[in-house]
Design a protein around this motif. Structure first.
Motif, PDB file in Angstrom:
ATOM      1  N   PRO A   2      42.281  40.196  22.071  1.00 15.87           N
ATOM      2  CA  PRO A   2      41.180  39.876  23.000  1.00 15.87           C
ATOM      3  C   PRO A   2      41.586  38.845  24.054  1.00 15.87           C
ATOM      4  CG  PRO A   2      40.370  39.872  20.748  1.00 15.87           C
ATOM      5  CD  PRO A   2      41.871  39.996  20.677  1.00 15.87           C
ATOM      6  N   LEU A   3      42.494  37.947  23.695  1.00 12.05           N
ATOM      7  CA  LEU A   3      42.951  36.941  24.656  1.00 12.05           C
ATOM      8  C   LEU A   3      43.741  37.597  25.781  1.00 12.05           C
ATOM      9  CD1 LEU A   3      43.075  33.959  25.360  1.00 12.05           C
ATOM     10  CD2 LEU A   3      45.151  33.801  24.010  1.00 12.05           C
ATOM     11  N   ILE A   4      44.547  38.590  25.456  1.00 13.85           N
ATOM     12  CA  ILE A   4      45.320  39.311  26.468  1.00 13.85           C
ATOM     13  C   ILE A   4      44.384  40.080  27.390  1.00 13.85           C
ATOM     14  CG2 ILE A   4      46.997  41.161  26.832  1.00 13.85           C
ATOM     15  CD1 ILE A   4      48.319  40.250  24.208  1.00 13.85           C
ATOM     16  N   THR A   5      43.374  40.721  26.802  1.00 12.81           N
ATOM     17  CA  THR A   5      42.399  41.471  27.599  1.00 12.81           C
ATOM     18  C   THR A   5      41.650  40.546  28.550  1.00 12.81           C
ATOM     19  OG1 THR A   5      42.120  43.004  25.763  1.00 12.81           O
ATOM     20  CG2 THR A   5      40.432  43.031  27.467  1.00 12.81           C
ATOM     21  N   LEU A   6      41.251  39.389  28.066  1.00 15.93           N
ATOM     22  CA  LEU A   6      40.556  38.417  28.908  1.00 15.93           C
ATOM     23  C   LEU A   6      41.454  37.931  30.040  1.00 15.93           C
ATOM     24  CD1 LEU A   6      38.039  36.677  29.424  1.00 15.93           C
ATOM     25  CD2 LEU A   6      39.040  34.981  27.905  1.00 15.93           C
ATOM     26  N   ALA A   7      42.718  37.683  29.738  1.00 16.59           N
ATOM     27  CA  ALA A   7      43.652  37.226  30.769  1.00 16.59           C
ATOM     28  C   ALA A   7      43.862  38.296  31.837  1.00 16.59           C
ATOM     29  CB  ALA A   7      44.986  36.847  30.134  1.00 16.59           C
ATOM     30  N   ILE A   8      43.976  39.544  31.426  1.00 16.45           N
ATOM     31  CA  ILE A   8      44.149  40.633  32.387  1.00 16.45           C
ATOM     32  C   ILE A   8      42.915  40.774  33.270  1.00 16.45           C
ATOM     33  CG2 ILE A   8      44.359  43.138  32.598  1.00 16.45           C
ATOM     34  CD1 ILE A   8      46.205  43.020  30.132  1.00 16.45           C
ATOM     35  N   GLU A   9      41.725  40.701  32.669  1.00 16.80           N
ATOM     36  CA  GLU A   9      40.496  40.814  33.449  1.00 16.80           C
ATOM     37  C   GLU A   9      40.353  39.664  34.441  1.00 16.80           C
ATOM     38  OE1 GLU A   9      37.049  41.360  31.037  1.00 16.80           O
ATOM     39  OE2 GLU A   9      37.851  43.163  30.094  1.00 16.80           O
ATOM     40  N   GLN A  10      40.721  38.459  34.051  1.00 14.91           N
ATOM     41  CA  GLN A  10      40.645  37.315  34.955  1.00 14.91           C
ATOM     42  C   GLN A  10      41.623  37.468  36.118  1.00 14.91           C
ATOM     43  OE1 GLN A  10      38.467  34.718  35.010  1.00 14.91           O
ATOM     44  NE2 GLN A  10      37.424  35.887  33.426  1.00 14.91           N
ATOM     45  N   PHE A  11      42.831  37.956  35.834  1.00 13.87           N
ATOM     46  CA  PHE A  11      43.801  38.167  36.898  1.00 13.87           C
ATOM     47  C   PHE A  11      43.322  39.224  37.879  1.00 13.87           C
ATOM     48  CE2 PHE A  11      47.321  40.696  38.597  1.00 13.87           C
ATOM     49  CZ  PHE A  11      47.925  39.732  39.382  1.00 13.87           C
ATOM     50  N   VAL A  12      42.782  40.328  37.350  1.00  7.64           N
ATOM     51  CA  VAL A  12      42.298  41.402  38.219  1.00  7.64           C
ATOM     52  C   VAL A  12      41.142  40.897  39.080  1.00  7.64           C
ATOM     53  CG1 VAL A  12      41.109  43.632  38.209  1.00  7.64           C
ATOM     54  CG2 VAL A  12      43.095  43.297  36.767  1.00  7.64           C
ATOM     55  N   GLN A  13      40.241  40.117  38.480  1.00  9.78           N
ATOM     56  CA  GLN A  13      39.119  39.588  39.269  1.00  9.78           C
ATOM     57  C   GLN A  13      39.615  38.621  40.337  1.00  9.78           C
ATOM     58  OE1 GLN A  13      35.971  37.775  37.050  1.00  9.78           O
ATOM     59  NE2 GLN A  13      34.669  37.569  38.824  1.00  9.78           N
ATOM     60  N   TRP A  14      40.575  37.794  40.015  1.00  6.59           N
ATOM     61  CA  TRP A  14      41.104  36.845  41.000  1.00  6.59           C
ATOM     62  C   TRP A  14      41.816  37.574  42.128  1.00  6.59           C
ATOM     63  CZ3 TRP A  14      46.492  36.012  41.706  1.00  6.59           C
ATOM     64  CH2 TRP A  14      46.785  35.031  42.629  1.00  6.59           C
ATOM     65  N   ARG A  15      42.576  38.604  41.783  1.00  9.18           N
ATOM     66  CA  ARG A  15      43.393  39.291  42.788  1.00  9.18           C
ATOM     67  C   ARG A  15      42.613  40.342  43.579  1.00  9.18           C
ATOM     68  NH1 ARG A  15      46.139  40.593  46.489  1.00  9.18           N
ATOM     69  NH2 ARG A  15      48.179  41.547  46.414  1.00  9.18           N
ATOM     70  N   TYR A  16      41.749  41.106  42.904  1.00 13.33           N
ATOM     71  CA  TYR A  16      41.112  42.249  43.539  1.00 13.33           C
ATOM     72  C   TYR A  16      39.593  42.160  43.631  1.00 13.33           C
ATOM     73  CZ  TYR A  16      45.709  44.203  42.811  1.00 13.33           C
ATOM     74  OH  TYR A  16      47.048  44.405  42.817  1.00 13.33           O
ATOM     75  N   GLY A  17      38.980  41.159  43.023  1.00  4.97           N
ATOM     76  CA  GLY A  17      37.549  40.961  43.151  1.00  4.97           C
ATOM     77  C   GLY A  17      36.756  41.476  41.960  1.00  4.97           C
ATOM     78  N   PHE A  18      35.459  41.273  42.074  1.00 10.75           N
ATOM     79  CA  PHE A  18      34.548  41.599  40.983  1.00 10.75           C
ATOM     80  C   PHE A  18      34.485  43.090  40.708  1.00 10.75           C
ATOM     81  CE2 PHE A  18      30.263  42.728  39.541  1.00 10.75           C
ATOM     82  CZ  PHE A  18      30.270  42.071  38.320  1.00 10.75           C
ATOM     83  N   THR A  19      34.549  43.910  41.742  1.00 12.01           N
ATOM     84  CA  THR A  19      34.449  45.360  41.566  1.00 12.01           C
ATOM     85  C   THR A  19      35.573  45.886  40.685  1.00 12.01           C
ATOM     86  OG1 THR A  19      33.462  45.547  43.754  1.00 12.01           O
ATOM     87  CG2 THR A  19      34.294  47.560  42.770  1.00 12.01           C
ATOM     88  N   ALA A  20      36.783  45.445  40.924  1.00 10.42           N
ATOM     89  CA  ALA A  20      37.914  45.891  40.116  1.00 10.42           C
ATOM     90  C   ALA A  20      37.824  45.353  38.689  1.00 10.42           C
ATOM     91  CB  ALA A  20      39.223  45.466  40.758  1.00 10.42           C
ATOM     92  N   ALA A  21      37.351  44.121  38.529  1.00  2.67           N
ATOM     93  CA  ALA A  21      37.188  43.564  37.188  1.00  2.67           C
ATOM     94  C   ALA A  21      36.150  44.348  36.396  1.00  2.67           C
ATOM     95  CB  ALA A  21      36.800  42.094  37.267  1.00  2.67           C
ATOM     96  N   LEU A  22      35.076  44.729  37.052  1.00  2.00           N
ATOM     97  CA  LEU A  22      34.075  45.563  36.391  1.00  2.00           C
ATOM     98  C   LEU A  22      34.664  46.922  36.042  1.00  2.00           C
ATOM     99  CD1 LEU A  22      31.113  45.853  35.506  1.00  2.00           C
ATOM    100  CD2 LEU A  22      30.616  46.653  37.819  1.00  2.00           C
ATOM    101  N   GLY A  23      35.506  47.455  36.910  1.00  2.50           N
ATOM    102  CA  GLY A  23      36.179  48.722  36.647  1.00  2.50           C
ATOM    103  C   GLY A  23      37.079  48.655  35.430  1.00  2.50           C
TER     104      GLY A  23
END
Length: 55
Positions: A2-23
């Motif tokens: 779960p920590l890896i998943t959270l880190a990936i989601e945070q990176f995607v949100q930082w780099r590509y925005g909320f839409t990609a993080a939701l995706g």
């Protein structure tokens, strides 16, 4: 894991925005539950920022 998943989601949100993080979230939920609709919507949201004009 779960920590890896959270880190990936945070990176995607930082780099590509909320839409990609939701995706990413919908894609991972869809794959875990084997829900094709959720997976397709998540995949579409994930590539939506790449298709925006000016990128």
């Amino acid at each position: 894991m779960p920590l890896i998943t959270l880190a990936i989601e945070q990176f995607v949100q930082w780099r590509y925005g909320f839409t990609a993080a939701l995706g990413v979230t919908l894609l991972s939920i869809g794959l875990k539950t084997e829900n094709a609709t959720c997976t397709c919507i998540g995949g579409g949201l994930l590539i939506a920022p790449a298709l925006q004009p000016g990128s």
